[in-house]
Design a protein around this motif. Structure first.
Motif, PDB file in Angstrom:
ATOM      1  N   SER A 235     -33.454  -1.753  -6.137  1.00 16.07           N
ATOM      2  CA  SER A 235     -33.876  -1.128  -4.883  1.00 16.07           C
ATOM      3  C   SER A 235     -32.714  -0.272  -4.020  1.00 16.07           C
ATOM      4  N   ALA A 236     -31.642  -0.843  -4.050  1.00 19.77           N
ATOM      5  CA  ALA A 236     -30.497  -0.171  -3.523  1.00 19.77           C
ATOM      6  C   ALA A 236     -30.177   1.101  -4.108  1.00 19.77           C
ATOM      7  N   ILE A 237     -30.004   1.068  -5.242  1.00 19.66           N
ATOM      8  CA  ILE A 237     -29.832   2.032  -6.157  1.00 19.66           C
ATOM      9  C   ILE A 237     -30.915   3.174  -6.378  1.00 19.66           C
ATOM     10  N   GLU A 238     -31.971   2.713  -6.027  1.00 21.52           N
ATOM     11  CA  GLU A 238     -33.334   3.211  -6.042  1.00 21.52           C
ATOM     12  C   GLU A 238     -33.666   3.806  -7.683  1.00 21.52           C
ATOM     13  N   TYR A 239     -33.897   2.867  -8.207  1.00 21.42           N
ATOM     14  CA  TYR A 239     -34.093   2.821  -9.822  1.00 21.42           C
ATOM     15  C   TYR A 239     -35.177   1.971 -10.089  1.00 21.42           C
TER      16      TYR A 239
END
Length: 274
Positions: A235-239
């Protein structure tokens, strides 16, 4: 001010609090220092390396690991492929005009440390290695295979696994646009035409390029458990990773022989853990 991914992860540490129910082995793995090797060669595919590395770098903020970049020689290794024959019967194609990135090889095949995990990327450079009958990667795989806990390939990196012989009688997949070329190597390999990635024992193989990120997520989910840290990282790297290994519309796009034609080309990907 731009923050590093690790700072972002620390800022969202509350998301990692829900650890689910990891197995005893996964709990042990969370404290085990894994030594990871990533092979480089001229003409490697950038995302084959950087995609998985992005996830690994973030995971290393929580679980102990080291990484070595390994090639025939230390120093910068370019993603630009040397001239090579791209069409049988045609002269070699010069790709000097191609923009490229260089990554620094920290070790050679002879100086690489003891490894738990080895990742072999693909790229146009695979064709050059085959054309020049360069088997240095295959030799390295065979030298280190018994000591490895896991061997992974992305895209046409499976060619090196096939040529080394470790895929004999095993399931594997590869880049669907290069399916016919890859399939000529190795013997008694159970090539899976409809697969985003495969696992057979300690060997993991992925489909083309971006599929390496999906395989890495699945692999690390198996290694550490997905709930908590890993899902928070995604979620942090939005993948949003594809979590179904048989989700493979590109086998249809590239008309791979034996591929399942019944699936939809529309995916329903959502953030990990949701």
């Amino acid at each position: 001010m731009r923050l590093s991914i690790n700072i972002l992860l620390l800022a969202t540490a509350h998301l990692a609090a829900a650890t689910g129910n990891p197995t005893k082995k996964q709990l042990e793995n969370r404290t085990k220092p894994f030594s990871i090797g990533i092979v480089l060669f001229p003409g490697f595919e950038p995302l084959d390396v950087i995609g998985p590395f992005e996830i690994l770098q973030s995971v290393s903020a929580y679980y102990p690991m080291t990484v070595s970049f390994i090639a025939s020689q230390t120093g910068p290794i370019s993603s630009r492929s040397p001239p090579h024959v791209m069409v049988p019967g045609e002269p070699p194609v010069n790709l000097d005009h191609l923009i490229a990135v260089s990554l620094h090889a920290t070790h050679t095949f002879s100086t690489a440390p003891k490894l738990n995990i080895l990742l072999i990327p693909g790229g146009m450079g695979n064709m050059v290695l085959v054309e020049n009958n360069d088997t240095s990667i295959e030799t390295f795989i065979n030298q280190r295979y018994d000591e490895l806990d896991y061997l992974l390939s992305v895209c046409t990196g499976s060619v090196s696994l096939a040529r080394s012989g470790v895929l004999k009688r095993r399931r594997a997949t590869t880049n669907k646009s290069f399916w016919a070329w890859v399939g000529q190597f190795g013997e008694k390999i159970k090539w899976v035409p409809t697969a985003r990635w495969t696992q057979d024992g300690k060997i993991w193989t992925s489909s083309g390029v971006a599929a390496g990120m999906d395989m890495t997520y699945a692999f690390l989910s198996k290694l550490y458990g997905a709930q908590g840290v890993l899902n928070s990282i995604m979620s942090a790297i939005e993948y949003a990773p594809h979590t179904d290994p048989s989700w493979d519309p590109f086998s249809v796009v590239w008309d791979v022989p034996g591929a399942s034609q019944g699936g939809s080309l529309e995916s329903c990907v959502k953030p990990a853990g949701w």
